[in-house]
Scaffold this motif. Structure first.
Motif, PDB file in Angstrom:
ATOM      1  N   GLY A   1       0.813  -1.205   0.000  1.00  0.00           N
ATOM      2  CA  GLY A   1       0.000   0.000   0.000  1.00  0.00           C
ATOM      3  C   GLY A   1       0.851   1.261   0.000  1.00  0.00           C
ATOM      4  O   GLY A   1       2.072   1.229   0.024  1.00  0.00           O
ATOM      5  N   THR A   2       0.181   2.431  -0.008  1.00  0.00           N
ATOM      6  CA  THR A   2       0.895   3.709  -0.016  1.00  0.00           C
ATOM      7  C   THR A   2       0.758   4.435   1.301  1.00  0.00           C
ATOM      8  O   THR A   2       1.580   5.263   1.654  1.00  0.00           O
ATOM      9  N   THR A   3      -0.291   4.171   2.045  1.00  0.00           N
ATOM     10  CA  THR A   3      -0.470   4.806   3.345  1.00  0.00           C
ATOM     11  C   THR A   3      -1.024   3.774   4.310  1.00  0.00           C
ATOM     12  O   THR A   3      -1.659   2.801   3.917  1.00  0.00           O
ATOM     13  N   GLY A   4      -0.799   3.996   5.603  1.00  0.00           N
ATOM     14  CA  GLY A   4      -1.387   3.141   6.614  1.00  0.00           C
ATOM     15  C   GLY A   4      -0.809   1.742   6.604  1.00  0.00           C
ATOM     16  O   GLY A   4       0.252   1.464   6.054  1.00  0.00           O
ATOM     17  N   HIS A   5      -1.561   0.820   7.230  1.00  0.00           N
ATOM     18  CA  HIS A   5      -1.112  -0.558   7.356  1.00  0.00           C
ATOM     19  C   HIS A   5      -1.327  -1.321   6.056  1.00  0.00           C
ATOM     20  O   HIS A   5      -2.211  -0.989   5.260  1.00  0.00           O
ATOM     21  N   PRO A   6      -0.546  -2.380   5.827  1.00  0.00           N
ATOM     22  CA  PRO A   6      -0.799  -3.244   4.666  1.00  0.00           C
ATOM     23  C   PRO A   6      -2.137  -3.945   4.797  1.00  0.00           C
ATOM     24  O   PRO A   6      -2.669  -4.117   5.894  1.00  0.00           O
ATOM     25  N   LYS A   7      -2.685  -4.371   3.648  1.00  0.00           N
ATOM     26  CA  LYS A   7      -4.004  -5.007   3.599  1.00  0.00           C
ATOM     27  C   LYS A   7      -3.836  -6.454   3.131  1.00  0.00           C
ATOM     28  O   LYS A   7      -3.135  -6.722   2.152  1.00  0.00           O
ATOM     29  N   GLY A   8      -4.518  -7.364   3.811  1.00  0.00           N
ATOM     30  CA  GLY A   8      -4.442  -8.770   3.452  1.00  0.00           C
ATOM     31  C   GLY A   8      -5.421  -9.108   2.351  1.00  0.00           C
ATOM     32  O   GLY A   8      -6.632  -8.896   2.495  1.00  0.00           O
ATOM     33  N   VAL A   9      -4.907  -9.637   1.232  1.00  0.00           N
ATOM     34  CA  VAL A   9      -5.758 -10.029   0.109  1.00  0.00           C
ATOM     35  C   VAL A   9      -6.219 -11.466   0.348  1.00  0.00           C
ATOM     36  O   VAL A   9      -5.460 -12.415   0.149  1.00  0.00           O
ATOM     37  N   ARG A  10      -7.449 -11.606   0.793  1.00  0.00           N
ATOM     38  CA  ARG A  10      -8.002 -12.917   1.144  1.00  0.00           C
ATOM     39  C   ARG A  10      -8.935 -13.369   0.026  1.00  0.00           C
ATOM     40  O   ARG A  10     -10.024 -12.825  -0.167  1.00  0.00           O
ATOM     41  N   ARG A  11      -8.485 -14.371  -0.714  1.00  0.00           N
ATOM     42  CA  ARG A  11      -9.247 -14.872  -1.854  1.00  0.00           C
ATOM     43  C   ARG A  11     -10.003 -16.138  -1.437  1.00  0.00           C
ATOM     44  O   ARG A  11      -9.451 -16.993  -0.751  1.00  0.00           O
ATOM     45  N   ARG A  12     -11.251 -16.220  -1.856  1.00  0.00           N
ATOM     46  CA  ARG A  12     -12.024 -17.417  -1.506  1.00  0.00           C
ATOM     47  C   ARG A  12     -11.450 -18.629  -2.261  1.00  0.00           C
ATOM     48  O   ARG A  12     -10.910 -18.488  -3.372  1.00  0.00           O
ATOM     49  N   PRO A  13     -11.528 -19.821  -1.680  1.00  0.00           N
ATOM     50  CA  PRO A  13     -11.052 -21.018  -2.389  1.00  0.00           C
ATOM     51  C   PRO A  13     -11.812 -21.203  -3.705  1.00  0.00           C
ATOM     52  O   PRO A  13     -13.016 -20.929  -3.790  1.00  0.00           O
ATOM     53  N   ALA A  14     -11.107 -21.663  -4.702  1.00  0.00           N
ATOM     54  CA  ALA A  14     -11.710 -21.856  -6.018  1.00  0.00           C
ATOM     55  C   ALA A  14     -12.446 -23.182  -6.083  1.00  0.00           C
ATOM     56  O   ALA A  14     -12.105 -24.148  -5.380  1.00  0.00           O
ATOM     57  N   SER A  15     -13.456 -23.242  -6.939  1.00  0.00           N
ATOM     58  CA  SER A  15     -14.077 -24.524  -7.245  1.00  0.00           C
ATOM     59  C   SER A  15     -13.057 -25.385  -7.984  1.00  0.00           C
ATOM     60  O   SER A  15     -12.038 -24.890  -8.472  1.00  0.00           O
ATOM     61  N   ALA A  16     -13.324 -26.670  -8.067  1.00  0.00           N
ATOM     62  CA  ALA A  16     -12.391 -27.577  -8.752  1.00  0.00           C
ATOM     63  C   ALA A  16     -12.184 -27.139 -10.203  1.00  0.00           C
ATOM     64  O   ALA A  16     -11.056 -27.156 -10.719  1.00  0.00           O
ATOM     65  N   GLU A  17     -13.266 -26.713 -10.849  1.00  0.00           N
ATOM     66  CA  GLU A  17     -13.161 -26.284 -12.255  1.00  0.00           C
ATOM     67  C   GLU A  17     -12.342 -25.008 -12.373  1.00  0.00           C
ATOM     68  O   GLU A  17     -11.456 -24.898 -13.236  1.00  0.00           O
ATOM     69  N   ASP A  18     -12.624 -24.029 -11.501  1.00  0.00           N
ATOM     70  CA  ASP A  18     -11.879 -22.772 -11.570  1.00  0.00           C
ATOM     71  C   ASP A  18     -10.426 -22.970 -11.154  1.00  0.00           C
ATOM     72  O   ASP A  18      -9.524 -22.329 -11.709  1.00  0.00           O
ATOM     73  N   ARG A  19     -10.168 -23.848 -10.173  1.00  0.00           N
ATOM     74  CA  ARG A  19      -8.800 -24.120  -9.769  1.00  0.00           C
ATOM     75  C   ARG A  19      -7.986 -24.668 -10.940  1.00  0.00           C
ATOM     76  O   ARG A  19      -6.837 -24.274 -11.155  1.00  0.00           O
ATOM     77  N   LEU A  20      -8.591 -25.553 -11.729  1.00  0.00           N
ATOM     78  CA  LEU A  20      -7.912 -26.085 -12.907  1.00  0.00           C
ATOM     79  C   LEU A  20      -7.602 -24.969 -13.894  1.00  0.00           C
ATOM     80  O   LEU A  20      -6.498 -24.900 -14.450  1.00  0.00           O
ATOM     81  N   ARG A  21      -8.566 -24.061 -14.099  1.00  0.00           N
ATOM     82  CA  ARG A  21      -8.346 -22.956 -15.043  1.00  0.00           C
ATOM     83  C   ARG A  21      -7.272 -22.001 -14.519  1.00  0.00           C
ATOM     84  O   ARG A  21      -6.470 -21.473 -15.303  1.00  0.00           O
ATOM     85  N   VAL A  22      -7.261 -21.769 -13.208  1.00  0.00           N
ATOM     86  CA  VAL A  22      -6.226 -20.908 -12.631  1.00  0.00           C
ATOM     87  C   VAL A  22      -4.846 -21.535 -12.830  1.00  0.00           C
ATOM     88  O   VAL A  22      -3.885 -20.856 -13.212  1.00  0.00           O
ATOM     89  N   GLU A  23      -4.733 -22.826 -12.587  1.00  0.00           N
ATOM     90  CA  GLU A  23      -3.449 -23.493 -12.774  1.00  0.00           C
ATOM     91  C   GLU A  23      -3.019 -23.459 -14.239  1.00  0.00           C
ATOM     92  O   GLU A  23      -1.833 -23.258 -14.548  1.00  0.00           O
ATOM     93  N   GLN A  24      -3.962 -23.632 -15.147  1.00  0.00           N
ATOM     94  CA  GLN A  24      -3.632 -23.558 -16.571  1.00  0.00           C
ATOM     95  C   GLN A  24      -3.174 -22.155 -16.955  1.00  0.00           C
ATOM     96  O   GLN A  24      -2.238 -21.982 -17.743  1.00  0.00           O
TER      97      GLN A  24
END
Length: 512
Positions: free
Chosen positions: A165-188
Motif C-alpha cells: 500500500g501507499t499509506t497506513g497498514h498493509p491489507k491482506g488479500v483474502r481470496r475465496r477457495p476456487a471450485s475444482a473447475e476454476d482451480r484447474l483454469r487458474v493453474e492452466q
C-alpha cells in the motif's frame, strides 16, 4: 552443489519429490493438532527455504491460508499482521524471532526453523543466532512426531498476501477457495503465464513473501525436476547456477536484469545460459533498452505479464510481440477483461491514457481481510484497479505509464516519473533511482530525482541532468537531482517512494 541435481534444493539439503510431499503432509497433520482448520491462518516469517514451501502447502491441505510475512518488517509491523489475520501458528527462522517477543500475540503457537548457514552468509546473520532457542518447538522435530496426513486435501486457498500500500497498514488479500473447475483454469493460466511445465529446472531468487514469486514457487515446486531456493539474489551467482545446473525457467524482476547486465562483459561471457527456455518478468516497469538487451543475451525467450496481487496476471506478451510493440506489457490473456477508463468509468479508445481496470472471469474473488470497504473503493462495475495509468495501442497491446499516485502535476502539466526513471536507470554509473514530486512555490510541484550510484562510482547531478535532456523533454528533467548511497527498496524491486516523499511533504498540507 556440484554437478547436476534433482529435487528441492535448499540450504545445502536436497529432498526428492516423494520426501518433500511426505513432509508437507506431516506439516498438515502437525497444524491440525495445533488447532488449524479450514479458513484459519498460518503465518510464515522466513527467507526462501524449503520449510517456507512445506508450511505453506501444508496449510493449504487443510484449507487454511498461508500468510507470508515480510522478513524485513520490524516488531510492530509483524504484530499487526499476526493480529489482523488472526494467525494460529507462526513458522519462523530462528534468528528472525530474536527481538520480536512483543510481536507475537498470546495464543499464537511459534515453530522455529534453524537458520541455514547459506542464509546466514547471504544475509549476514551472526552464527550465535542460527539455532532455535532452548525449549522451542522446532520444525523438523515437530514433523517427525506426526504421521503424514492421509486422504484428499481440502479445497486449497491461495496464500493471503499483505500488500504494502501507499499509506497506513498493509491489507491482506483474502481470496475465496476456487471450485475444482476454476482451480484447474487458474493453474492452466499460471502455467501459461509462468511457463510452468513438468520436468522444469528452476531457481527462485525473489522473496517468496511477495505475491508473484509465491504463486510461482508453490506451483513450480510440484512440477519441477529441480527447484532451488536462493536466499538472496546475486547476479553472478545466478548466472553460475544457470550454467552449472542447466536451469530452464526463471521468474525475475527488471532490477535483476539491470544488475546482471551491469556485470563486466567478461564475467557474463563466462557462463552458458543457453539452457534457458522461459524467462518471465513482472513486478516493476522494465526500461525498454534493458529488455532489448536481455532478449539479445538470453534469446527470444523473455516473456512479460502485468497484473497485481488483487487481480492476478491479466495481460501477457512474448519476446516477438514485445519487439514489435516495444514498451508494451502485453495483450489480455484468455478470460480476462481489461479496460482503460476515464474518471467517469467510460472505456477510452486506443491511444488515450486513463486508469486501468481489470479482472479474470474465473479467478476467485477476494476481499481485503477485515477491510471490505477498501475492496469497494477499487471496484468499478465488477472490475478492479491497482491504481495504474496506461493506454492501448491500435493493435490491442497495453502500455503502463505510471501509477496515479506517482503522477506529478507541475504547472498544470501531468508528468509520469516512470518514464524519467527508465532513462535514468540506463545511464552509466546508475544503480537505482526514484523520481517524485516535491512542493514548489511557483509550480505547485517540482520533480526531484534521488539517484544511487554503482559501488565505487561518483556521479555528478548536472551531468546526469544533461544526459537526461538528450532523451526526454526539458520540462521532464528533474529540477533537482540528489545522490544517495542507498534507496529503500523491497526485494521485489519496488522502491518505497512513500518513505522518500514523506520528509518533503510533512508540512505542506498534502498527504503522500
Amino acid at each position: 552443489m556440484t554437478g547436476l541435481t534433482n529435487g528441492i534444493v535448499s540450504g545445502g539439503v536436497i529432498h526428492d519429490a516423494a520426501t518433500f510431499d511426505e513432509r508437507l503432509r506431516r506439516a498438515a497433520s502437525a497444524f491440525a493438532t495445533l488447532g488449524v482448520g479450514n479458513g484459519d491462518c498460518v503465518a510464515v516469517l522466513m527467507r526462501n527455504d524449503a520449510p517456507f514451501l512445506e508450511a505453506s502447502l501444508g496449510a493449504q491441505r487443510l484449507g487454511a491460508y498461508a500468510v507470508p510475512v515480510n522478513w524485513h518488517f520490524k516488531s510492530e509491523e509483524v504484530r499487526y499482521i499476526l493480529e489482523d489475520c488472526g494467525a494460529r501458528v507462526l513458522v519462523a527462522h530462528a534468528d528472525l524471532l530474536r527481538g520480536l517477543d512483543d510481536a507475537v500475540p498470546d495464543g499464537v503457537t511459534v515453530i522455529q526453523v534453524p537458520t541455514t548457514p547459506e542464509i546466514a552468509a547471504a544475509c549476514r546473520v551472526p552464527a550465535e543466532l542460527l539455532a532455535p532457542t532452548p525449549g522451542a518447538l522446532v520444525w523438523d522435530e515437530l514433523l517427525a512426531r506426526h504421521a503424514p496426513q492421509e486422504g484428499p486435501p481440502a479445497p486449497a486457498a491461495d496464500s493471503m498476501i499483505y500488500t504494502s500500500g501507499t499509506t497506513g497498514h498493509p491489507k491482506g488479500v483474502r481470496r475465496r477457495p476456487a471450485s475444482a473447475e476454476d482451480r484447474l483454469r487458474v493453474e492452466q493460466m499460471r502455467d501459461l503465464v509462468y511457463g510452468l511445465q513438468q520436468g522444469m529446472r528452476t531457481a527462485v531468487a525473489a522473496p517468496m513473501y511477495h505475491s508473484a514469486p509465491n504463486a510461482f514457487s508453490l506451483r513450480a515446486v510440484r512440477l519441477a525436476e529441480l527447484f532451488v531456493c536462493l536466499p538472496k539474489f546475486d547476479p553472478e551467482q545466478l548466472l553460475a547456477l544457470i550454467d552449472r545446473e542447466k536451469l530452464t525457467h526463471l521468474w525475475l524482476v527488471p532490477t535483476m536484469f539491470v544488475r546482471m547486465l551491469k556485470l563486466p562483459a567478461e564475467v557474463r561471457a563466462k557462463y552458458d545460459v543457453s539452457s534457458l527456455k522461459f524467462v518471465i518478468h513482472a513486478g516493476a516497469p522494465c526500461p525498454p533498452d534493458v529488455k532489448e538487451a536481455v532478449i539479445g543475451w538470453f534469446g527470444p525467450i523473455v516473456h512479460e505479464y502485468y497484473g497485481g496481487t488483487e487481480s492476478g496476471p491479466v495481460v501477457f506478451c512474448d519476446s516477438k510481440e514485445w519487439l514489435a510493440h516495444k514498451g508494451t506489457v502485453g495483450k489480455p490473456i484468455p478470460g480476462s477483461i481489461v479496460e482503460v477508463q476515464d474518471e467517469n468509468g467510460n472505456a477510452l479508445p486506443a491511444g488515450e491514457r486513463g486508469e486501468i481496470f481489470m479482472r479474470i472471469g474465473f479467478y476467485p474473488d477476494f476481499t481485503y481481510h477485515n477491510l471490505p470497504e477498501k475492496r469497494a473503493e477499487i471496484d468499478r462495475k465488477g472490475l478492479i484497479t491497482c491504481g495504474d495509468v496506461g493506454y492501448f495501442d491500435n493493435d490491442g497491446y497495453l502500455y503502463i505509464c505510471d501509477r496515479i499516485r506517482d503522477m506529478v502535476i507541475s504547472g498544470g502539466v501531468n508528468i509520469y516519473p516512470a518514464e524519467i526513471e527508465s532513462v535514468l536507470a540506463s545511464l552509466d554509473g546508475v544503480r537505482d533511482c526514484a523520481v517524485f514530486g516535491v512542493p514548489d512555490a511557483e509550480m505547485g510541484e517540482a520533480l526531484l530525482a534521488l539517484v544511487q550510484p554503482l559501488e565505487g562510482r561518483t556521479l555528478d547531478p548536472e551531468a546526469l541532468r544533461a544526459e537526461l535532456r538528450k532523451h526526454i523533454a526539458d520540462y521532464k528533467a528533474p529540477k533537482r537531482i540528489e545522490i544517495r548511497e542507498d534507496l529503500p527498496r523491497e526485494d521485489s524491486g519496488k522502491i518505497f517512494k512513500r518513505k522518500l516523499r514523506e520528509p518533503y511533504w510533512q508540512n505542506a498540507g498534502r498527504a503522500v
